[in-house]
Design a protein around this motif. Structure first.
Motif, PDB file in Angstrom:
ATOM      1  N   GLY A   1      -6.340   8.830  -0.897  1.00 40.71           N
ATOM      2  CA  GLY A   1      -5.138   9.189  -0.148  1.00 40.71           C
ATOM      3  C   GLY A   1      -4.064   9.789  -1.033  1.00 40.71           C
ATOM      4  O   GLY A   1      -3.402  10.764  -0.660  1.00 40.71           O
ATOM      5  N   ALA A   2      -3.877   9.228  -2.242  1.00 42.00           N
ATOM      6  CA  ALA A   2      -2.851   9.742  -3.150  1.00 42.00           C
ATOM      7  C   ALA A   2      -3.173  11.149  -3.623  1.00 42.00           C
ATOM      8  O   ALA A   2      -2.293  12.020  -3.668  1.00 42.00           O
ATOM      9  N   LEU A   3      -4.434  11.397  -3.962  1.00 36.75           N
ATOM     10  CA  LEU A   3      -4.822  12.740  -4.405  1.00 36.75           C
ATOM     11  C   LEU A   3      -4.645  13.760  -3.293  1.00 36.75           C
ATOM     12  O   LEU A   3      -4.267  14.919  -3.531  1.00 36.75           O
ATOM     13  N   THR A   4      -4.914  13.342  -2.062  1.00 38.66           N
ATOM     14  CA  THR A   4      -4.708  14.246  -0.927  1.00 38.66           C
ATOM     15  C   THR A   4      -3.227  14.547  -0.722  1.00 38.66           C
ATOM     16  O   THR A   4      -2.838  15.694  -0.475  1.00 38.66           O
ATOM     17  N   LEU A   5      -2.395  13.525  -0.859  1.00 41.03           N
ATOM     18  CA  LEU A   5      -0.958  13.726  -0.696  1.00 41.03           C
ATOM     19  C   LEU A   5      -0.369  14.565  -1.823  1.00 41.03           C
ATOM     20  O   LEU A   5       0.660  15.227  -1.629  1.00 41.03           O
TER      21      LEU A   5
ATOM     22  N   ASN B   1       0.827  -1.213   0.000  1.00 38.58           N
ATOM     23  CA  ASN B   1       0.000   0.000   0.000  1.00 38.58           C
ATOM     24  C   ASN B   1       0.859   1.261   0.000  1.00 38.58           C
ATOM     25  O   ASN B   1       0.538   2.251  -0.675  1.00 38.58           O
ATOM     26  N   THR B   2       1.956   1.232   0.767  1.00 36.54           N
ATOM     27  CA  THR B   2       2.864   2.378   0.801  1.00 36.54           C
ATOM     28  C   THR B   2       3.467   2.640  -0.578  1.00 36.54           C
ATOM     29  O   THR B   2       3.514   3.782  -1.043  1.00 36.54           O
ATOM     30  N   LEU B   3       3.940   1.572  -1.227  1.00 36.52           N
ATOM     31  CA  LEU B   3       4.510   1.721  -2.573  1.00 36.52           C
ATOM     32  C   LEU B   3       3.458   2.206  -3.561  1.00 36.52           C
ATOM     33  O   LEU B   3       3.746   3.045  -4.434  1.00 36.52           O
ATOM     34  N   TYR B   4       2.251   1.692  -3.427  1.00 38.78           N
ATOM     35  CA  TYR B   4       1.154   2.087  -4.318  1.00 38.78           C
ATOM     36  C   TYR B   4       0.884   3.591  -4.209  1.00 38.78           C
ATOM     37  O   TYR B   4       0.775   4.312  -5.219  1.00 38.78           O
ATOM     38  N   ILE B   5       0.800   4.077  -2.977  1.00 38.87           N
ATOM     39  CA  ILE B   5       0.515   5.498  -2.762  1.00 38.87           C
ATOM     40  C   ILE B   5       1.676   6.369  -3.218  1.00 38.87           C
ATOM     41  O   ILE B   5       1.476   7.455  -3.798  1.00 38.87           O
ATOM     42  N   ILE B   6       2.915   5.915  -2.995  1.00 36.66           N
ATOM     43  CA  ILE B   6       4.077   6.681  -3.451  1.00 36.66           C
ATOM     44  C   ILE B   6       4.049   6.841  -4.972  1.00 36.66           C
ATOM     45  O   ILE B   6       4.218   7.950  -5.511  1.00 36.66           O
ATOM     46  N   VAL B   7       3.838   5.735  -5.680  1.00 34.81           N
ATOM     47  CA  VAL B   7       3.855   5.774  -7.153  1.00 34.81           C
ATOM     48  C   VAL B   7       2.733   6.659  -7.682  1.00 34.81           C
ATOM     49  O   VAL B   7       2.953   7.527  -8.546  1.00 34.81           O
ATOM     50  N   LEU B   8       1.516   6.465  -7.166  1.00 35.31           N
ATOM     51  CA  LEU B   8       0.384   7.265  -7.643  1.00 35.31           C
ATOM     52  C   LEU B   8       0.586   8.754  -7.365  1.00 35.31           C
ATOM     53  O   LEU B   8       0.341   9.602  -8.235  1.00 35.31           O
ATOM     54  N   THR B   9       1.024   9.061  -6.161  1.00 30.92           N
ATOM     55  CA  THR B   9       1.206  10.473  -5.796  1.00 30.92           C
ATOM     56  C   THR B   9       2.253  11.143  -6.657  1.00 30.92           C
ATOM     57  O   THR B   9       2.043  12.241  -7.184  1.00 30.92           O
ATOM     58  N   MET B  10       3.406  10.495  -6.830  1.00 30.34           N
ATOM     59  CA  MET B  10       4.485  11.122  -7.572  1.00 30.34           C
ATOM     60  C   MET B  10       4.208  11.162  -9.067  1.00 30.34           C
ATOM     61  O   MET B  10       4.692  12.064  -9.760  1.00 30.34           O
ATOM     62  N   LEU B  11       3.443  10.212  -9.597  1.00 31.04           N
ATOM     63  CA  LEU B  11       3.071  10.268 -11.008  1.00 31.04           C
ATOM     64  C   LEU B  11       2.229  11.510 -11.310  1.00 31.04           C
ATOM     65  O   LEU B  11       2.277  12.054 -12.418  1.00 31.04           O
ATOM     66  N   ILE B  12       1.462  11.947 -10.327  1.00 28.02           N
ATOM     67  CA  ILE B  12       0.633  13.143 -10.511  1.00 28.02           C
ATOM     68  C   ILE B  12       1.391  14.407 -10.115  1.00 28.02           C
ATOM     69  O   ILE B  12       1.375  15.420 -10.834  1.00 28.02           O
ATOM     70  N   ALA B  13       2.075  14.367  -8.980  1.00 31.58           N
ATOM     71  CA  ALA B  13       2.679  15.583  -8.428  1.00 31.58           C
ATOM     72  C   ALA B  13       3.943  16.012  -9.164  1.00 31.58           C
ATOM     73  O   ALA B  13       4.189  17.218  -9.301  1.00 31.58           O
ATOM     74  N   THR B  14       4.733  15.062  -9.646  1.00 33.09           N
ATOM     75  CA  THR B  14       6.017  15.424 -10.259  1.00 33.09           C
ATOM     76  C   THR B  14       5.862  16.264 -11.526  1.00 33.09           C
ATOM     77  O   THR B  14       6.455  17.350 -11.622  1.00 33.09           O
ATOM     78  N   PRO B  15       5.100  15.820 -12.529  1.00 33.92           N
ATOM     79  CA  PRO B  15       4.975  16.672 -13.735  1.00 33.92           C
ATOM     80  C   PRO B  15       4.283  18.002 -13.457  1.00 33.92           C
ATOM     81  O   PRO B  15       4.680  19.036 -14.021  1.00 33.92           O
ATOM     82  N   ILE B  16       3.277  17.997 -12.580  1.00 27.55           N
ATOM     83  CA  ILE B  16       2.591  19.257 -12.266  1.00 27.55           C
ATOM     84  C   ILE B  16       3.533  20.210 -11.526  1.00 27.55           C
ATOM     85  O   ILE B  16       3.608  21.406 -11.845  1.00 27.55           O
ATOM     86  N   GLY B  17       4.266  19.687 -10.548  1.00 24.38           N
ATOM     87  CA  GLY B  17       5.169  20.529  -9.764  1.00 24.38           C
ATOM     88  C   GLY B  17       6.306  21.097 -10.600  1.00 24.38           C
ATOM     89  O   GLY B  17       6.624  22.296 -10.521  1.00 24.38           O
ATOM     90  N   ILE B  18       6.944  20.249 -11.427  1.00 26.93           N
ATOM     91  CA  ILE B  18       8.044  20.727 -12.266  1.00 26.93           C
ATOM     92  C   ILE B  18       7.524  21.706 -13.314  1.00 26.93           C
ATOM     93  O   ILE B  18       8.145  22.744 -13.587  1.00 26.93           O
ATOM     94  N   GLY B  19       6.370  21.392 -13.903  1.00 29.31           N
ATOM     95  CA  GLY B  19       5.795  22.300 -14.892  1.00 29.31           C
ATOM     96  C   GLY B  19       5.451  23.655 -14.298  1.00 29.31           C
ATOM     97  O   GLY B  19       5.711  24.703 -14.916  1.00 29.31           O
ATOM     98  N   ALA B  20       4.876  23.667 -13.107  1.00 28.45           N
ATOM     99  CA  ALA B  20       4.541  24.932 -12.450  1.00 28.45           C
ATOM    100  C   ALA B  20       5.793  25.734 -12.136  1.00 28.45           C
ATOM    101  O   ALA B  20       5.826  26.965 -12.299  1.00 28.45           O
ATOM    102  N   ALA B  21       6.848  25.052 -11.681  1.00 29.60           N
ATOM    103  CA  ALA B  21       8.094  25.750 -11.364  1.00 29.60           C
ATOM    104  C   ALA B  21       8.737  26.337 -12.620  1.00 29.60           C
ATOM    105  O   ALA B  21       9.252  27.463 -12.598  1.00 29.60           O
ATOM    106  N   VAL B  22       8.710  25.592 -13.724  1.00 28.30           N
ATOM    107  CA  VAL B  22       9.272  26.104 -14.977  1.00 28.30           C
ATOM    108  C   VAL B  22       8.487  27.334 -15.437  1.00 28.30           C
ATOM    109  O   VAL B  22       9.071  28.331 -15.880  1.00 28.30           O
TER     110      VAL B  22
END
Length: 303
Positions: free
Chosen positions: A156-160, A84-105
């Motif tokens: 949980g992933a969307l919240t994180l 479950n921990t790995l599942y939430i990590i993968v889902l969260t970062m798949l969403i947050a990483t491109p959005i976060g890097i794109g917003a910063a750029v």
């Protein structure tokens, strides 16, 4: 008087005599305070790690890592919680990483300084300071009830995602700011487009800082419990079939930190300390991975 005589007449001042002569009692106290603080920090860290290892080492076994907790079979395991921990990590970062890097750029390279940029940066700072339990309450109401996702790993992933986005954005922004402006000017002078310059020059140069921000976000996900109590649930069962594994995203799932909290609330201190040992190992691996990847992708140290 000749130049040689003037030189000979000057007093010889030994290296370090100036600082030694001006050392005051307050300086000595400051040095003592600095070294005492450093020693206390190290001893505190060693004490916490040592205490957790002593209390939880006896619980670590192959069955503990690969099994699940069952009252009928009288077994204790955390395999489902690890998944479950790995599942939430993968889902969260798949969403947050491109959005976060794109917003910063966008904020660093495209947006013109003004009220909008200031408001966005202020909003990210506010988000990073909100208590995680408030994120959990919002996630439960909005994702769980309004969007009818209920208690599940996706909720949980969307919240994180909301929690780690400020961390990814701020680290990426700071990494981009460390890239010299001469890189930008040189690329534009050679006739390259702005996106091509960002993709081939800025992002590779800022990659160590970006990777650090991403892995720090993963570390926060691993250690989060308050927000997930309201959103992801606490089920720790392992999926048996591929369909169950794929459907797990819409099912309740308790992470390692949730299981640690539940074990402590039930008085199962040996299990809780065993999970704490696993979490310490994960945090150690995350820090080692941060240093390794930052060195690997640092364009300034490549041979």
């Amino acid at each position: 008087m000749t130049t040689e005589a003037v030189v000979k007449s000057r007093p010889v001042v030994s290296a370090g005599s100036i600082t030694k002569g001006r050392r005051r009692p307050t300086d000595v106290l400051a040095y003592i305070g600095i070294y005492a603080s450093a020693a206390f920090s190290v001893l505190l860290l060693v004490g916490i790690i040592g205490y957790v290892l002593v209390k939880g080492y006896s619980m670590i076994s192959w069955s503990f890592l690969t099994g699940v907790t069952s009252v009928l079979n009288d077994t204790v395991g955390i395999a489902g919680n690890i998944l479950n921990t790995l599942y939430i990590i993968v889902l969260t970062m798949l969403i947050a990483t491109p959005i976060g890097i794109g917003a910063a750029v966008y904020l660093n390279e495209y947006a013109k300084p003004g009220k909008l940029v200031t408001a966005i940066e202020f909003a990210t700072q506010i988000l990073s300071g909100i208590p995680s339990i408030i994120f959990g309450l919002f996630g439960m109401i909005f994702f769980g009830q309004t969007l009818h996702l209920s208690y599940c790993i996706l909720t949980g992933a969307l919240t994180l995602v909301l929690m780690v986005l400020p961390l990814v954005i701020r680290n990426t922004q700071e990494a981009l700011k460390t890239v010299p402006d001469s890189y930008r000017q040189g690329a534009i002078g050679l006739g390259t487009g702005k996106w091509y310059m960002i993709r081939t020059i800025l992002l590779p140069s800022a990659m160590p800082g970006i990777i650090t921000g991403v892995i720090l976000a993963i570390g926060r996900i691993v250690g989060e419990s308050a927000a997930l109590l309201f959103t992801a649930g606490s089920d720790g069962m392992l999926p048996i079939t591929v369909k169950q594994f794929l459907d797990k995203i819409f099912a309740s799932g308790g992470t390692l930190t949730i299981q640690l909290y539940l074990s402590m609330s039930k008085g199962q201190y040996d299990v809780a300390f065993g999970i704490a040992v696993i979490l310490l190992v994960i945090v150690l691996l995350i820090n080692m991975l941060t240093k390794l990847l930052a060195r690997r992708f640092d364009v300034h140290t490549r041979e």
